[in-house]
Design an enzyme around this catalytic site. Structure first.
Site, mmCIF file in Angstrom:
data_model
loop_
_atom_site.group_PDB
_atom_site.id
_atom_site.type_symbol
_atom_site.label_atom_id
_atom_site.label_comp_id
_atom_site.label_asym_id
_atom_site.label_seq_id
_atom_site.Cartn_x
_atom_site.Cartn_y
_atom_site.Cartn_z
ATOM 1 N N VAL A 24 34.001 5.623 6.736
ATOM 2 C CA VAL A 24 33.943 6.404 5.493
ATOM 3 C C VAL A 24 34.445 5.565 4.304
ATOM 4 O O VAL A 24 34.079 5.784 3.160
ATOM 5 C CB VAL A 24 34.797 7.691 5.628
ATOM 6 C CG1 VAL A 24 34.809 8.493 4.336
ATOM 7 C CG2 VAL A 24 34.279 8.567 6.773
ATOM 8 N N THR A 25 35.288 4.583 4.602
ATOM 9 C CA THR A 25 35.903 3.760 3.561
ATOM 10 C C THR A 25 34.836 3.046 2.726
ATOM 11 O O THR A 25 33.876 2.493 3.270
ATOM 12 C CB THR A 25 36.840 2.725 4.227
ATOM 13 O OG1 THR A 25 37.749 3.423 5.078
ATOM 14 C CG2 THR A 25 37.621 1.921 3.201
ATOM 15 N N ARG A 68 38.674 5.339 -5.303
ATOM 16 C CA ARG A 68 38.389 4.916 -6.681
ATOM 17 C C ARG A 68 39.224 5.659 -7.703
ATOM 18 O O ARG A 68 39.516 6.829 -7.547
ATOM 19 C CB ARG A 68 36.905 5.182 -6.993
ATOM 20 C CG ARG A 68 36.023 4.088 -6.537
ATOM 21 C CD ARG A 68 34.675 4.181 -7.185
ATOM 22 N NE ARG A 68 33.929 5.362 -6.779
ATOM 23 C CZ ARG A 68 32.799 5.739 -7.369
ATOM 24 N NH1 ARG A 68 32.320 5.051 -8.382
ATOM 25 N NH2 ARG A 68 32.150 6.801 -6.936
ATOM 26 N N GLY A 116 44.932 10.588 4.235
ATOM 27 C CA GLY A 116 44.860 10.951 2.812
ATOM 28 C C GLY A 116 43.925 12.133 2.643
ATOM 29 O O GLY A 116 43.753 12.952 3.550
ATOM 30 N N HIS A 152 25.251 3.525 -0.635
ATOM 31 C CA HIS A 152 26.103 4.568 -1.211
ATOM 32 C C HIS A 152 26.726 3.968 -2.471
ATOM 33 O O HIS A 152 27.824 3.434 -2.460
ATOM 34 C CB HIS A 152 27.186 4.948 -0.199
ATOM 35 C CG HIS A 152 28.088 6.038 -0.674
ATOM 36 N ND1 HIS A 152 27.622 7.222 -1.188
ATOM 37 C CD2 HIS A 152 29.456 6.133 -0.718
ATOM 38 C CE1 HIS A 152 28.649 8.000 -1.509
ATOM 39 N NE2 HIS A 152 29.766 7.351 -1.243
ATOM 40 N N ARG A 177 24.931 16.354 -2.075
ATOM 41 C CA ARG A 177 25.095 16.497 -3.531
ATOM 42 C C ARG A 177 23.759 16.856 -4.182
ATOM 43 O O ARG A 177 23.665 17.801 -4.972
ATOM 44 C CB ARG A 177 25.638 15.185 -4.121
ATOM 45 C CG ARG A 177 27.098 15.003 -3.794
ATOM 46 C CD ARG A 177 27.682 13.685 -4.248
ATOM 47 N NE ARG A 177 29.131 13.722 -4.042
ATOM 48 C CZ ARG A 177 29.903 12.661 -3.877
ATOM 49 N NH1 ARG A 177 29.384 11.442 -3.895
ATOM 50 N NH2 ARG A 177 31.196 12.797 -3.704
HETATM 51 N N1 APR Z 1 46.064 2.044 8.187
HETATM 52 C C1 APR Z 1 46.090 3.403 8.158
HETATM 53 N N2 APR Z 1 46.060 4.100 7.014
HETATM 54 C C2 APR Z 1 46.015 3.416 5.865
HETATM 55 C C3 APR Z 1 45.973 2.013 5.824
HETATM 56 C C4 APR Z 1 45.998 1.321 7.061
HETATM 57 N N3 APR Z 1 45.988 -0.013 7.127
HETATM 58 N N4 APR Z 1 45.933 1.617 4.533
HETATM 59 C C5 APR Z 1 45.911 2.729 3.783
HETATM 60 N N5 APR Z 1 45.962 3.823 4.584
HETATM 61 C C6 APR Z 1 45.993 5.225 4.211
HETATM 62 C C7 APR Z 1 46.860 5.531 3.010
HETATM 63 O O1 APR Z 1 48.230 5.529 3.360
HETATM 64 C C8 APR Z 1 46.346 6.896 2.585
HETATM 65 O O2 APR Z 1 47.056 7.951 3.198
HETATM 66 O O3 APR Z 1 44.694 5.664 3.798
HETATM 67 C C9 APR Z 1 44.892 6.894 3.085
HETATM 68 C C10 APR Z 1 43.871 6.962 1.968
HETATM 69 O O4 APR Z 1 43.950 8.226 1.416
HETATM 70 P P1 APR Z 1 43.633 8.552 -0.107
HETATM 71 O O5 APR Z 1 44.332 7.578 -0.986
HETATM 72 O O6 APR Z 1 43.863 10.009 -0.298
HETATM 73 O O7 APR Z 1 42.079 8.203 -0.244
HETATM 74 P P2 APR Z 1 40.839 9.144 0.166
HETATM 75 O O8 APR Z 1 40.440 9.964 -0.998
HETATM 76 O O9 APR Z 1 41.143 9.819 1.450
HETATM 77 O O10 APR Z 1 39.703 8.052 0.348
HETATM 78 C C11 APR Z 1 39.746 7.137 1.425
HETATM 79 O O11 APR Z 1 37.372 7.137 1.662
HETATM 80 O O12 APR Z 1 35.723 8.086 0.333
HETATM 81 C C12 APR Z 1 36.413 6.908 0.644
HETATM 82 O O13 APR Z 1 36.423 5.656 -1.434
HETATM 83 C C13 APR Z 1 37.212 6.380 -0.533
HETATM 84 O O14 APR Z 1 37.683 4.264 0.451
HETATM 85 C C14 APR Z 1 38.226 5.531 0.153
HETATM 86 C C15 APR Z 1 38.491 6.291 1.449
#
Ligand code: APR
Length: 307
Positions: free
Chosen positions: A118-119, A82, A11, A175, A151
């Site tokens: 990072v999640t 979020r 993502g 965080h 930041r």
């Molecule tokens: N395995 C692999 N990828 C996955 C899985 C999984 N089980 N579940 C979800 N994903 C992928 C989604 O398909 C998506 O492409 O994780 C990606 C998340 O991307 P975004 O929705 O763009 O989120 P992003 O802004 O990248 O944030 C991801 O980082 O900063 C933190 O709070 C944020 O927890 C969030 C994470």
């Protein structure tokens, strides 16, 4: 290039982390996601920038953990981001299930990897990854206090009109809303900001820092920040790949430091080839120490919801 770094989640944060890592030319990069086509497409796009920008990292997109085999570092960004009105803690159970499944796969394919989580909610997800992996704590850390400090430093640089690189900000703790910006350890060209800015300006910067993620979520409306988060994750990976032994704010497992035990929390740590090589103890005022304890309590409450 033979060294391998995997980024899980293609993502916003994951793809941008993969791009930054490729541009640093330090390792080949595997980008994995559950959605078919997305990691493959983004990896191709990053690869095609290589000849233009002059990097040679091979970037592979995949849905198959076999391609991640023997990664030196795995950056986990997969999960829900979020939306406006959501706290990072709202993500707790959904993202815990995602992180758990991922860590089980990493354990199988890259048992010697260093994990950078990072999640969100960050400190709880990092603690979970450590528990599920069974890896030594040295090899599991969370990205975020470096982001929060970035930041804060950017707000100070803009306020004082000085180069960004001259500001070294310190943010400890969780965080989240209870993060602990530390003005006494925030330095501009050798001077603490307490000597450069009036208390009300510092308070405003501290507030804006604690609210830094939400400010961006509210502007974007459909996701959360990713340029600065990916910069922090890539910088941590670089310190490890290059064995820099550089002090970098990271979420680390405490074993008595600052009077804290059995949780991941943001602190300054030396990162090198073994992962977290040392946790630094820096002087804190009694108010800052109290704030760190409050932050730790909130993290523990979250951890308890998971175990
Ligand atoms: N395995 C692999 N990828 C996955 C899985 C999984 N089980 N579940 C979800 N994903 C992928 C989604 O398909 C998506 O492409 O994780 C990606 C998340 O991307 P975004 O929705 O763009 O989120 P992003 O802004 O990248 O944030 C991801 O980082 O900063 C933190 O709070 C944020 O927890 C969030 C994470």
């Amino acid at each position: 290039m033979k060294r391998k770094v995997t980024v899980i989640g293609a993502g916003n944060v994951g793809a941008e982390t993969a791009r930054r890592l490729a541009e640093k030319n330090l390792a080949d990069v595997v980008l994995l996601d559950i959605i078919e086509g997305i990691p493959q497409g983004k990896a191709l796009d990053i690869t095609q920038a290589g000849p233009i920008c002059g990097y040679n990292s091979r970037v592979v997109g995949t849905n198959d953990y076999a391609d991640t085999k023997d990664s030196e570092i795995v950056v986990i960004t997969a999960g829900l981001a979020r939306k406006p009105g959501m706290s990072r803690d709202d993500l707790l159970h959904k993202n815990a299930a995602i992180v758990k499944g991922i860590v089980e796969n990493i354990k199988k394919y890259s048992p010697l990897a260093v994990l950078i989580i990072v999640t969100n909610p960050l400190d709880a997800m990092t603690y979970l990854a450590w528990k599920i992996s069974g890896f030594p704590a040295q090899r599991v850390m969370g990205m975020a206090p470096l982001l929060d400090a970035g930041r804060m430093a950017s707000f100070i640089a803009l306020e004082l009109n000085v180069p960004m690189a001259e500001v070294k900000a310190t943010v400890l703790g969780t965080h989240g809303d209870l993060m602990v910006p530390v003005p006494s350890q925030t330095i501009v060209a050798g001077k603490p900001i307490t000597q450069l800015l009036p208390p009300e300006k510092i308070d405003a910067i501290v507030q804006r820092t604690a609210n830094g993620g939400a400010e961006i979520v509210n502007l974007l409306k459909t996701g959360s920040a990713y340029y600065a988060p990916s910069a922090a994750a890539a910088r941590m990976a670089e310190a490890i790949l290059q064995d820099k032994k550089e002090s970098i704010l990271s979420s680390v497992l405490v074993t008595g430091q600052y009077g804290l035990n059995d949780l991941y929390i943001g602190l300054p740590a030396k990162l090198g080839k073994n992962g977290v090589e040392e946790i630094m103890e820096i002087p804190l005022s009694s108010e800052e120490q109290t704030a760190l304890q409050v932050s730790a309590k909130a993290i523990k409450e979250n951890n308890q919801k998971l175990f």
